[in-house]
Enzyme design. Sequence first.
Site, PDB file in Angstrom:
ATOM      1  N   GLU A 173      -4.544  -9.171   3.715  1.00  0.00           N
ATOM      2  CA  GLU A 173      -5.387  -8.820   4.876  1.00  0.00           C
ATOM      3  C   GLU A 173      -6.607  -9.716   5.045  1.00  0.00           C
ATOM      4  O   GLU A 173      -6.955 -10.102   6.165  1.00  0.00           O
ATOM      5  CB  GLU A 173      -5.830  -7.345   4.786  1.00  0.00           C
ATOM      6  CG  GLU A 173      -4.740  -6.356   5.173  1.00  0.00           C
ATOM      7  CD  GLU A 173      -3.816  -5.970   4.026  1.00  0.00           C
ATOM      8  OE1 GLU A 173      -3.817  -6.667   2.976  1.00  0.00           O
ATOM      9  OE2 GLU A 173      -3.084  -4.979   4.169  1.00  0.00           O
ATOM     10  N   GLU A 220       0.828  -1.209   0.000  1.00  0.00           N
ATOM     11  CA  GLU A 220       0.000   0.000   0.000  1.00  0.00           C
ATOM     12  C   GLU A 220       0.864   1.263   0.000  1.00  0.00           C
ATOM     13  O   GLU A 220       0.534   2.245  -0.652  1.00  0.00           O
ATOM     14  CB  GLU A 220      -0.956  -0.038   1.200  1.00  0.00           C
ATOM     15  CG  GLU A 220      -2.010  -1.130   1.021  1.00  0.00           C
ATOM     16  CD  GLU A 220      -2.881  -1.296   2.248  1.00  0.00           C
ATOM     17  OE1 GLU A 220      -2.399  -1.895   3.224  1.00  0.00           O
ATOM     18  OE2 GLU A 220      -4.020  -0.821   2.234  1.00  0.00           O
TER      19      GLU A 220
HETATM   20  N1  COA Z   1       4.833  -8.577  11.053  1.00  0.00           N
HETATM   21  C1  COA Z   1       5.743  -8.932  11.988  1.00  0.00           C
HETATM   22  N2  COA Z   1       6.747  -9.796  11.748  1.00  0.00           N
HETATM   23  C2  COA Z   1       6.834 -10.315  10.515  1.00  0.00           C
HETATM   24  C3  COA Z   1       5.925  -9.987   9.500  1.00  0.00           C
HETATM   25  C4  COA Z   1       4.881  -9.066   9.805  1.00  0.00           C
HETATM   26  N3  COA Z   1       3.984  -8.675   8.898  1.00  0.00           N
HETATM   27  N4  COA Z   1       6.254 -10.653   8.373  1.00  0.00           N
HETATM   28  C5  COA Z   1       7.345 -11.381   8.689  1.00  0.00           C
HETATM   29  N5  COA Z   1       7.694 -11.183   9.975  1.00  0.00           N
HETATM   30  C6  COA Z   1       8.816 -11.766  10.702  1.00  0.00           C
HETATM   31  C7  COA Z   1       8.539 -13.219  11.029  1.00  0.00           C
HETATM   32  O1  COA Z   1       7.767 -13.341  12.207  1.00  0.00           O
HETATM   33  C8  COA Z   1       9.948 -13.747  11.185  1.00  0.00           C
HETATM   34  O2  COA Z   1      10.428 -13.371  12.447  1.00  0.00           O
HETATM   35  P1  COA Z   1      11.293 -14.420  13.344  1.00  0.00           P
HETATM   36  O3  COA Z   1      12.518 -14.701  12.509  1.00  0.00           O
HETATM   37  O4  COA Z   1      11.576 -13.657  14.591  1.00  0.00           O
HETATM   38  O5  COA Z   1      10.422 -15.618  13.528  1.00  0.00           O
HETATM   39  C9  COA Z   1      10.730 -12.972  10.152  1.00  0.00           C
HETATM   40  O6  COA Z   1       9.954 -11.817   9.854  1.00  0.00           O
HETATM   41  C10 COA Z   1      10.945 -13.734   8.858  1.00  0.00           C
HETATM   42  O7  COA Z   1       9.684 -14.174   8.389  1.00  0.00           O
HETATM   43  P2  COA Z   1       9.338 -15.714   8.082  1.00  0.00           P
HETATM   44  O8  COA Z   1       7.852 -15.856   8.178  1.00  0.00           O
HETATM   45  O9  COA Z   1      10.181 -16.619   8.913  1.00  0.00           O
HETATM   46  O10 COA Z   1       9.819 -15.811   6.579  1.00  0.00           O
HETATM   47  P3  COA Z   1       9.237 -16.791   5.459  1.00  0.00           P
HETATM   48  O11 COA Z   1      10.176 -16.687   4.325  1.00  0.00           O
HETATM   49  O12 COA Z   1       8.945 -18.122   6.019  1.00  0.00           O
HETATM   50  O13 COA Z   1       7.833 -16.132   5.023  1.00  0.00           O
HETATM   51  C11 COA Z   1       6.330 -14.334   4.471  1.00  0.00           C
HETATM   52  C12 COA Z   1       7.788 -14.845   4.464  1.00  0.00           C
HETATM   53  C13 COA Z   1       6.332 -12.889   3.989  1.00  0.00           C
HETATM   54  C14 COA Z   1       5.483 -15.194   3.503  1.00  0.00           C
HETATM   55  C15 COA Z   1       5.760 -14.444   5.894  1.00  0.00           C
HETATM   56  O14 COA Z   1       6.672 -13.851   6.790  1.00  0.00           O
HETATM   57  C16 COA Z   1       4.417 -13.792   6.087  1.00  0.00           C
HETATM   58  O15 COA Z   1       3.410 -14.318   5.618  1.00  0.00           O
HETATM   59  N6  COA Z   1       4.394 -12.649   6.795  1.00  0.00           N
HETATM   60  C17 COA Z   1       3.164 -11.974   7.144  1.00  0.00           C
HETATM   61  C18 COA Z   1       2.660 -11.182   5.964  1.00  0.00           C
HETATM   62  C19 COA Z   1       1.362 -10.504   6.286  1.00  0.00           C
HETATM   63  O16 COA Z   1       0.356 -11.113   6.542  1.00  0.00           O
HETATM   64  N7  COA Z   1       1.406  -9.163   6.207  1.00  0.00           N
HETATM   65  C20 COA Z   1       0.228  -8.329   6.225  1.00  0.00           C
HETATM   66  C21 COA Z   1      -0.315  -8.044   7.537  1.00  0.00           C
HETATM   67  S1  COA Z   1      -1.872  -7.203   7.291  1.00  0.00           S
END
Ligand code: COA
Length: 239
Positions: free
Chosen positions: A135, A115
């Site tokens: 979301e 966004e």
């Molecule tokens: N908020 C807070 N922390 C986040 C985050 C978010 N939106 N997205 C990733 N992180 C953190 C993870 O918790 C992880 O932290 P850790 O190492 O302390 O456990 C770190 O970033 C790495 O992410 P990870 O999930 O281990 O990487 P991945 O390669 O397995 O997956 C994503 C990558 C982007 C697919 C996954 O992190 C994800 O789905 N994140 C959330 C995205 C989301 O829903 N965002 C919108 C919110 S409205």
Amino acid sequence: MNAFETVLYDKLPSIALVTLNRPRALNAINIRMRDELWQVIGAVRDDPDVQVVIFRGAGDRAFSAGADITEFGTAPSPVIARQVRWQRDLWGTLASFSKPLIAAIQGYALGAGLELAMCCDIRIASDDSRLGLPETTLGMIPAAGGTQTMPRLIPPAMAAQLCITGEMVAARDALGIGLLNRVVPRDELFPTARKIAEKIIANDQRAVRTAKEAVRRGLDLPLVEGLELERRLRSRLGK
Ligand code: COA
């Protein structure tokens, strides 16, 4: 300016470089980052030396993985109130910002990260990027402007699909639907963004900002009124 915890602010000649800087959390946008972005954006707006802003993410995994999900549902109400205020002010300010904004995206650009990029005028991404608005998979809707900015950038059917399914699209597909301006190899990302910024800087800045205003405001108007707006802006420019 670099006293911030979650944002790096650097000045190149005529360019403000704003780096989302929480790489261990994939540059997730927490309340603090919104707060700091708001301060940076105010400084950039008021700095006559800055003609163009480039946003990017620290580290090599993400532009930003969106709002910080660890803050969801845990914040006490005054914090939520502050969150709402910052959110509204930041996205509203970015969406109507007079100076050109460029997003240089590498890796994930999700939720509020995408966004933020959609508030920019130009989005360049590395070819391994993935973009999406997840979301609805979390029981929410995009609320940093995404439901409104996305259908103004790409075909409404594609915007509806991305908003409703929460699915991610790869950079090439995002380019195909017009969500991105260009896709480049990762090592060319920043040089490309900078080259585009320099092209803009070489132009007359009043003309640049007036053209930006015409494009942005015109999107919300019927064609006849948009043409009238264009006439008014042209005469304001005195040319
Ligand atoms: N908020 C807070 N922390 C986040 C985050 C978010 N939106 N997205 C990733 N992180 C953190 C993870 O918790 C992880 O932290 P850790 O190492 O302390 O456990 C770190 O970033 C790495 O992410 P990870 O999930 O281990 O990487 P991945 O390669 O397995 O997956 C994503 C990558 C982007 C697919 C996954 O992190 C994800 O789905 N994140 C959330 C995205 C989301 O829903 N965002 C919108 C919110 S409205």
